[in-house]
Design a protein around this motif. Structure first.
Motif, short mmCIF file in Angstrom:
data_model
loop_
_atom_site.label_atom_id
_atom_site.label_comp_id
_atom_site.label_asym_id
_atom_site.label_seq_id
_atom_site.Cartn_x
_atom_site.Cartn_y
_atom_site.Cartn_z
N ALA A 138 -27.02 89.46 -10.10
CA ALA A 138 -27.03 88.60 -8.91
C ALA A 138 -28.10 89.03 -7.91
O ALA A 138 -28.82 88.19 -7.35
CB ALA A 138 -25.65 88.62 -8.25
N GLU A 139 -28.20 90.33 -7.65
CA GLU A 139 -29.13 90.80 -6.62
C GLU A 139 -29.94 91.99 -7.12
O GLU A 139 -29.51 92.70 -8.03
CB GLU A 139 -28.35 91.17 -5.36
CG GLU A 139 -27.73 89.95 -4.70
CD GLU A 139 -26.89 90.29 -3.50
OE1 GLU A 139 -27.44 90.30 -2.37
OE2 GLU A 139 -25.68 90.51 -3.66
N LYS A 140 -31.07 92.22 -6.46
CA LYS A 140 -31.99 93.27 -6.90
C LYS A 140 -31.29 94.63 -6.95
O LYS A 140 -31.57 95.46 -7.83
CB LYS A 140 -33.17 93.34 -5.93
CG LYS A 140 -34.32 94.14 -6.48
CD LYS A 140 -35.58 93.85 -5.66
CE LYS A 140 -36.67 94.81 -6.08
NZ LYS A 140 -37.90 94.17 -6.50
N ALA A 141 -30.38 94.86 -6.03
CA ALA A 141 -29.67 96.15 -6.00
C ALA A 141 -28.84 96.41 -7.25
O ALA A 141 -28.39 97.54 -7.48
CB ALA A 141 -28.76 96.20 -4.76
N ASP A 142 -28.62 95.39 -8.06
CA ASP A 142 -27.83 95.55 -9.29
C ASP A 142 -28.67 96.03 -10.46
O ASP A 142 -28.14 96.26 -11.56
CB ASP A 142 -27.16 94.23 -9.68
CG ASP A 142 -26.20 93.74 -8.62
OD1 ASP A 142 -26.13 92.51 -8.40
OD2 ASP A 142 -25.53 94.58 -7.99
N ASP B 146 -35.12 90.89 -12.45
CA ASP B 146 -34.34 89.87 -13.17
C ASP B 146 -33.11 89.43 -12.38
O ASP B 146 -32.06 89.17 -12.96
CB ASP B 146 -33.92 90.40 -14.54
CG ASP B 146 -35.10 90.57 -15.49
OD1 ASP B 146 -35.01 91.42 -16.39
OD2 ASP B 146 -36.10 89.85 -15.30
N TYR B 147 -33.23 89.38 -11.07
CA TYR B 147 -32.08 88.96 -10.26
C TYR B 147 -32.16 87.46 -10.00
O TYR B 147 -33.18 86.82 -10.24
CB TYR B 147 -32.02 89.74 -8.95
CG TYR B 147 -33.20 89.57 -8.03
CD1 TYR B 147 -34.35 90.34 -8.19
CD2 TYR B 147 -33.17 88.64 -6.98
CE1 TYR B 147 -35.43 90.19 -7.36
CE2 TYR B 147 -34.25 88.47 -6.14
CZ TYR B 147 -35.38 89.26 -6.33
OH TYR B 147 -36.46 89.09 -5.50
N LEU B 148 -31.08 86.90 -9.47
CA LEU B 148 -31.02 85.46 -9.21
C LEU B 148 -31.88 85.17 -7.98
O LEU B 148 -31.43 85.33 -6.85
CB LEU B 148 -29.57 85.04 -8.98
CG LEU B 148 -29.29 83.55 -9.06
CD1 LEU B 148 -29.12 83.12 -10.51
CD2 LEU B 148 -28.02 83.18 -8.30
N LYS B 149 -33.12 84.76 -8.22
CA LYS B 149 -34.05 84.55 -7.11
C LYS B 149 -33.77 83.21 -6.43
O LYS B 149 -33.30 82.26 -7.05
CB LYS B 149 -35.49 84.58 -7.62
CG LYS B 149 -35.96 85.97 -8.08
CD LYS B 149 -37.44 85.93 -8.43
CE LYS B 149 -38.05 87.31 -8.48
NZ LYS B 149 -37.66 88.09 -9.62
N SER B 150 -34.16 83.14 -5.19
CA SER B 150 -34.01 81.88 -4.44
C SER B 150 -35.08 80.90 -4.90
O SER B 150 -36.06 81.29 -5.55
CB SER B 150 -34.17 82.15 -2.96
OG SER B 150 -35.51 82.56 -2.70
N SER B 151 -34.91 79.67 -4.54
CA SER B 151 -35.92 78.65 -4.87
C SER B 151 -37.28 79.05 -4.30
O SER B 151 -38.31 78.92 -4.97
CB SER B 151 -35.51 77.30 -4.29
OG SER B 151 -34.36 76.82 -4.94
N ARG B 152 -37.26 79.56 -3.09
CA ARG B 152 -38.52 79.92 -2.44
C ARG B 152 -39.23 81.04 -3.22
O ARG B 152 -40.44 80.99 -3.43
CB ARG B 152 -38.25 80.37 -1.01
CG ARG B 152 -39.52 80.81 -0.28
CD ARG B 152 -39.30 80.94 1.18
NE ARG B 152 -39.09 79.63 1.79
CZ ARG B 152 -39.09 79.41 3.10
NH1 ARG B 152 -39.28 80.40 3.93
NH2 ARG B 152 -38.88 78.22 3.59
N GLU B 153 -38.46 82.02 -3.64
CA GLU B 153 -39.06 83.12 -4.41
C GLU B 153 -39.64 82.60 -5.72
O GLU B 153 -40.72 83.01 -6.15
CB GLU B 153 -38.00 84.19 -4.70
CG GLU B 153 -37.64 85.05 -3.49
CD GLU B 153 -36.47 85.98 -3.76
OE1 GLU B 153 -35.38 85.49 -4.18
OE2 GLU B 153 -36.60 87.19 -3.56
#
Lengths: 81, 1020
Positions: free
Chosen positions: B194-198, B227-234
């Protein structure tokens, strides 16, 4: 290819990418970013992430440098002959 | 905008690093309108994903990342139910056509099941991308052409995120290829968390998957945390050069609809000429006449009521399927017992599925099935453990392999498994990890750090800095599924071919498993039937067979439920071996309760559970049962409901009855209330429900204050309640095994020993208990022992099969050779039976040849000097000491015919004033004593105070002593209780009812090698 580990100074362009880099006695201007990737580092030992660039300079040299996000420093890794 | 179409959940085992809930929550935070799930070669997460995503207003797109022949990856997305069906078929083919654990699919199979799919060319391990990375442009082009021919406009070139070496160039080449061949591009995130910290968790899981440590380099380890869930903007920044590829992700999402249709009825139709509901009715009325004789109005009305609900819910076929299974078991003479809430059904009773008369017990059918909850029925049946698979085979044969499979389970990280596996990745030595893991109780992996404060035997670990990362990482993987396994008894039977609904794959033992667990199976509308193995039924079967050989008239079915001798035995707490009643807590309860009838046993089964213990029900129940305390009811309407349990709420059915009587709820509404109460997550929800209950109670003539008090009562209980029907089913078996123990101890305990391991106690404790009841154990004898424990008149002969290393083929060889006549000696035996030397040595050491030659050491010498069949005569040498013989027997059999380890230490213990169990009976309550024994099953059950209390049993040569260690003593001596095999306990004798125990004040380790010289290792 030569492997070097020396700290360098890097100037960034408007996109935040390396435009030139230097160390005492030498300065190279970036002609093209051939490749760019990220490396996670030894996170279990507290190392931070690195962003690695493979660059072609105006003088035709091929270099690999990286930005160490934990320390905020730039390093020259490799020089390709 | 952008939609993630390549996403891995933790069901990509040891690869996806964030729980599904977190992935979906994050997608919702980022405003994503749709999301795909593409786990490796499975759709295990599909149902949960569907529910969670829809719950957050996100369109779920089902997919898979499938492995191709050669090892490449391809991303498949289902456009709808048809595409999902093809995904299931492809995954099934991938698993079943290849060795277990190595699924892969051929291009031909892909083409055969191509409809309804959108295909993306895959990540860097996709065949096209990897060809380009290897410089094989022509190969990549050829593949791309094939995919385009096969899927046309439904094939896209997938642009992986360019954060790995060569990534930018790869995407340029893919774009070029797309241009040349007119194949559209789609950007993808290859999401693994889910997030970069993972990222560290993902990297750790890769180490577990590849068997490497964190310091090792491995190509399958993720190079970075991108490989985290990036936002549309990213994603827009990352793919700025390919805006069309971003738009296509939304176009694809729009072309897909949710593929799962939950809540359907996919039950098989029972094969019958007549309508299922008619057949069911006929069978029920036939069964009713058999059960009740002439049918009263009450019975008729109840059966009509149940049949009407069954018909309205269209589940008659389910009951017929189950009836047919038990009919098969009956025909084959396989003992079985229906359990669980099915025993609330009179229909199930009349069909012979359960043995609990729900009408006589006043059990509410709606606890099992109701129109309001409209859930699918779920019937569990225990079978004689030896024949459970035979019954399962019958189901496979009857409905066809295409329609039957086992339900799966997901093995998740718990404290011990996490310590071992994560510790290995951190580079700890296996021996250190094993010792560390065994110190921990069976707790979740994220409860490890709190446990260091809570358990004194773990407190020394708090200061160990080198374990800190280990604890942190264990917590990070807590609850993540490690691998798919087989549910112990669950079978799914489908009316449509299973591959349309779920992929199938092989389990370790060869059965086919569906890729969904029991909850998801039900959500999909599939029929689940639990066919369970219960060794107690095997024990009953064998005991009954042995009894019947001597007593033709004996009938298990007609065992009287009011046998005085049985209740007296239970009242003395003599329940070792008795089903459900043998734990120390149960023994103590029975000794205080003084059960007089079957209802006391039914209540006992429900009483020793976390709920009643924490809810402080046990003491009031006992006190009122014994007439020492007055039973008061908050309202007269509660009296008929709670009278049988002396005013204490024990059963879930009572919660329903209270809701009906007080709140005017219908039975179905009442069961809904119970279910909701047991799954509440917040005080706010509870308060809202309370207001609703009170309002309804008031319209039903109950004042608000009383209604509130009643609601608190049921709210506090509902989460822990036990199903009365289940208690009744188990209670009957419990009582009957007690009857067998009381009246036929030789047959019962022989059968119990023949089916170890089972129950609460090790074989030696069971032997001690049988000996205490007057049974003489006859040692292993090469000429008298058989393959099993053999009951005789007041005796049990220990079996040859019990000897260590004795395999079935060895046993068969001995028994076959013995058909020609008894063995005359060791030499005669060796000549007639070909056995490995170590097994013959073991037979000597357990005394199997004592009847032929009394000196075991001499026989060992004789065996060692011979060449196999020609043996020298046994020499005149000193035999092993009695203690050494005892140790050999115990280590090679797991029990002994007589004697006890503590018995050998008794002289020294006696010198210290340490008493044996038998000496405690004559002492008064409150006396300070010292006892010693082998430690059995130390455990820390939940308590009403929330404080830690350890219960353990000490066993000595005269019996067993239950010891209670309260928290203050536990803090000082807890490090001994779980790791030392024998202890000396100093404490206060406590006598309650007919029971006896010790409240510990001090504990000391008892070294076992102390008394005599240690036994030598067995030779060879």
């Amino acid at each position: 290819m030569k492997v070097r580990q020396r700290q360098i100074e890097v100037l960034l362009d408007q996109q935040g990418e390396p435009a030139s880099f230097s160390w005492p006695g030498q300065r190279e201007v970036v002609a093209e970013i051939i490749d760019k990737w990220w490396e996670g580092g030894r996170w279990w030992a507290g190392e931070g992430e690195m962003i690695v660039y493979r660059l072609l300079t105006r003088r035709g040299g091929l270099y690999e440098i990286h930005f160490h996000s934990g320390e905020g420093t730039w390093w020259l890794d490799r020089v390709f002959d | 905008m952008f939609v993630h179409l390549h996403v891995h959940s933790p069901f990509s085992f040891l690869d996806g690093a964030s729980p599904l809930e977190r992935l979906i929550d994050r997608a919702a935070e980022l405003g994503m309108e749709a999301l795909a799930l593409t786990d490796h070669d499975n759709v295990c997460g599909a149902v949960r994903f569907h529910r969670l995503a829809q719950g957050k207003g996100i369109k779920p797109i089902q997919g898979v990342e499938i492995t191709l022949a050669g090892g490449g990856h391809l991303t498949l997305l289902a456009k709808g139910p048809g595409g999902y069906g093809n995904i299931c078929r492809l995954i099934t083919k991938a698993h079943l056509d290849n060795p277990r654990g190595t699924p892969q699919i051929t291009p031909e199979d892909l083409a055969r099941h191509k409809d309804g799919l959108i295909v993306l060319s895959g990540c860097r391990r996709g065949p096209i991308a990897s060809s380009l990375l290897q410089g094989d442009y022509d190969g990549a082009r050829e593949l791309a052409e094939w995919y385009k021919r096969t899927w046309g406009q439904d094939f896209y070139l997938e642009l992986p995120p360019p954060h790995l070496p060569g990534g930018r160039r790869l995407n340029r080449l893919l774009a070029e290829l797309g241009d040349v061949l007119a194949i559209p591009l789609v950007a993808a995130g290859n999401v693994h968390y889910a997030e970069k910290a993972d990222y560290p968790v993902c990297d750790l899981l890769a180490c577990l998957r590849t068997g490497t440590t964190l310091e090792d380099v491995h190509p399958l380890r993720p190079l970075n945390g991108e490989d985290y869930l990036k936002s549309s903007r990213e994603m827009e920044t990352l793919f700025a050069d390919y805006p069309g590829a971003l738009e296509n992700s939304c176009k694809i999402a729009a072309a897909c609809e949710p593929a799962l249709d939950l809540g359907r009825n996919l039950f098989p139709r029972y094969p019958t000429e007549e309508k299922a509901s008619h057949l069911l009715r006929r069978l029920v009325w036939d069964g009713a006449h058999q059960r009740y004789g002439s049918l009263s109005t009450g019975v008729r009305e109840r059966l009509e009521h149940e049949l009407a609900i069954i018909e309205q819910l269209d589940v008659a076929d389910y009951f017929l399927v189950v009836w047919d299974v038990v009919r098969f078991a009956n025909a084959k003479g396989i003992r079985y017992a229906g359990r669980g809430s099915a025993a609330d059904s009179a229909v199930a009773y009349c069909l012979g599925i359960t043995e609990v008369d729900a009408i006589a017990r006043g059990l509410l059918f709606e606890r099992f099935l109701s129109l309001e909850r409209a859930q699918k029925p779920d019937i569990d049946i225990d079978f004689d453990a030896r024949y459970r698979d035979l019954v399962a085979d019958y189901v496979y044969d009857k409905y066809g392999a295409e329609h039957v499979a086992s339900v799966c389970t997901f093995n998740t990280f718990r404290a011990r498994s996490a310590i071992r596996e994560v510790g290995k990745a951190l580079g700890f030595a296996p021996e250190e990890l094993d010792a560390l893991a065994k110190r921990f109780p069976h707790i979740p992996a994220d409860a490890i750090e709190p446990a260091l404060d809570h358990f004194p035997e773990l407190s020394f670990l708090k200061g160990e800095r080198r374990y800190r990362l280990l604890w942190r990482l264990c917590a990070a993987v807590a609850g993540l599924p490690r691998f798919i396994g087989t549910h112990l008894g669950g079978l799914v039977i489908s009316g449509v071919p299973l591959v349309e609904i779920t992929p199938l794959q092989q389990a370790a033992k060869g059965a086919l498993i569906a890729q969904f667990d029991k909850d998801d199976i039900e959500d999909l509308g599939l029929l689940k039937l639990d066919l369970l193995s219960l060794r107690t039924l095997s024990v009953v079967e064998d005991a009954v067979a042995a009894i019947s050989r001597a007593d033709d008239d004996f009938s298990y079915l007609h065992i009287p439920l009011d046998d005085e001798e049985t209740y007296q035995m239970l009242g003395r707490g003599e329940t070792i071996g008795v089903f459900q009643l043998e734990s120390p807590a149960q023994r103590a309860l029975q000794a205080r309760l003084g059960a007089k009838g079957i209802e006391d046993i039914v209540a006992s089964v429900a009483l020793i559970r976390p709920g009643p213990i924490k809810g402080d029900m046990v003491e009031p129940f006992i006190a009122r049962r014994q007439g020492k305390e007055e039973t008061e009811y908050l309202h007269p309407r509660l009296e008929p409901i709670l009278a049988k349990t002396y005013g204490v709420i024990l059963f879930q059915e009572q919660v329903l009855e209270i809701a009906i009587a007080v709140g005017g709820f219908s039975p179905g509404e009442a069961d809904n209330l119970r279910k909701v109460l047991s799954s509440l997550r917040s005080q706010r929800e509870l308060d809202a429900l309370g207001r609703q209950f009170i309002a309804r109670a008031q319209t039903n003539g109950i004042d608000a204050q009383r209604a509130e008090a009643i609601f608190s009562l049921i709210a506090g209980y509902a989460g822990y309640g036990f199903c009365e029907a289940h208690a009744a089913a188990f209670g009957t078996t419990a009582y009957k095994t007690a009857y067998l123990a009381a009246h036929y101890p030789a047959e019962f305990f022989a059968a119990l020993l023949n089916h170890q391991p089972m129950g609460f106690y090790p074989p030696q404790t069971i032997r001690l208990e049988a000996s205490r009841r007057g049974i003489t154990f006859l040692p292993v004898d090469i000429n008298e022992s058989g393959p099993d424990y053999l009951p005789g008149e007041g005796t049990i002969r220990i079996s040859l099969g019990q000897v260590k290393d004795m395999g079935a083929q060895h046993l068969e060889a001995i028994l076959k050779a013995r058909e020609a006549g008894p063995f005359a000696g060791l030499e005669d035996f060796c000549r007639r039976v070909r056995l490995p030397r170590n097994i013959i040595a073991n037979l000597i050491l357990v005394g199997a040849f004592d009847g032929l030659h009394p000196n075991r050491r001499a026989l060992l010498w004789q065996l060692g000097r011979g060449d196999g069949t020609e043996l020298l005569p046994p020499p005149q040498i000193e035999d092993f000491s009695p203690y050494q013989k005892f140790l050999y027997e115990y280590s090679l059999l797991g029990l002994t015919a007589g004697g006890h380890l503590i018995g050998f230490l008794r002289p020294k213990l006696g010198q210290r004033g340490i008493l044996a169990r038998a000496q405690l009976d004559s002492l008064p309550d409150g006396k300070k004593v010292q006892v010693a024994g082998l430690v059995i099953r130390p455990h820390r059950p939940p308590t009403k105070s929330g404080r830690t209390v350890v219960f353990l049993t000490l066993e000595d040569e005269t019996g067993i002593i239950d010891v209670t260690v309260f928290e203050n003593v536990y803090r000082r001596f807890g490090h001994l209780l779980f790791s030392h095999p024998a202890l000396i306990i100093e404490g206060t004798l406590q006598k309650r009812g007919a029971g006896l125990g010790i409240i510990a004040r001090r504990a000391e380790s008892l070294p076992l090698g102390d008394a005599r010289s240690p036994a030598p290792s067995p030779p060879g």
